[in-house]
Scaffold this motif. Structure first.
Motif, PDB file in Angstrom:
ATOM      1  N   GLY A 179       0.811  -1.209   0.000  1.00 51.35           N
ATOM      2  CA  GLY A 179       0.000   0.000   0.000  1.00 51.35           C
ATOM      3  C   GLY A 179       0.845   1.260   0.000  1.00 51.35           C
ATOM      4  N   GLY A 180       2.144   1.116  -0.209  1.00 49.70           N
ATOM      5  CA  GLY A 180       3.051   2.257  -0.255  1.00 49.70           C
ATOM      6  C   GLY A 180       4.039   2.057  -1.382  1.00 49.70           C
ATOM      7  N   GLY A 205       2.362   8.243   3.535  1.00 46.44           N
ATOM      8  CA  GLY A 205       2.907   9.589   3.454  1.00 46.44           C
ATOM      9  C   GLY A 205       4.204   9.804   4.205  1.00 46.44           C
ATOM     10  N   ASP A 206       4.675   8.792   4.926  1.00 44.38           N
ATOM     11  CA  ASP A 206       5.934   8.910   5.669  1.00 44.38           C
ATOM     12  C   ASP A 206       7.037   8.178   4.923  1.00 44.38           C
ATOM     13  N   MET A 207       8.221   8.773   4.890  1.00 52.45           N
ATOM     14  CA  MET A 207       9.388   8.114   4.329  1.00 52.45           C
ATOM     15  C   MET A 207      10.149   7.484   5.488  1.00 52.45           C
TER      16      MET A 207
END
Length: 105
Positions: free
Chosen positions: A23-24, A40-42
Motif C-alpha cells: 500500500g506504499g 505519506g511517511d518516508m
C-alpha cells in the motif's frame, strides 16, 4: 510523495527505483531496498549498527501491533526533521540506509 520528490531526496545516493508495495512504495538502490514510503511517511532502513544514530537524532522506529497485541519493531526509521531542509544531511541518512541494506545480505 511523487517519484520526482523521492528521486530528489535520494540524489545523494544515486539513482533509485520505486516500486509499489504494502500500500506504499519501496525505494531501491542497486537492487537493495533502502526505504519505504508508507502512508505519506518516508522510512529509511536501519539495523543494529545504524539505528542508534537514528534514535539520537530524534527519529522514530516503525512499529505496528502484532497478532499477540505486542508491538512489532520493523527495521525502518523516520528521517530526522533537520535533514528535510539540508541536502547534505539527507545524503548522509540515505547512505546509512544503503549501508544497512548492504549488511542485511
Amino acid at each position: 510523495m511523487d517519484a520526482a520528490e523521492i528521486e530528489e531526496m535520494f540524489q545523494g545516493l544515486g539513482p533509485v527505483t520505486i516500486k509499489r508495495m504494502f500500500g506504499g512504495k519501496g525505494i531501491y538502490h542497486l537492487g537493495r531496498i533502502v526505504a519505504l514510503e508508507f502512508r505519506g511517511d518516508m522510512l529509511l532502513k536501519a539495523d543494529d549498527v545504524s539505528s542508534p544514530a537514528f534514535a539520537e537524532a530524534g527519529a522514530s522506529q516503525w512499529t505496528y501491533e502484532g497478532k499477540s497485541g505486542k508491538p512489532v519493531k520493523m527495521p525502518y526509521w523516520s528521517i530526522p526533521d533537520d535533514a528535510y531542509d539540508d541536502p547534505d544531511l539527507m545524503a548522509g541518512w540515505v547512505r546509512l540506509a544503503y549501508e544497512a541494506a548492504m549488511r542485511a545480505e
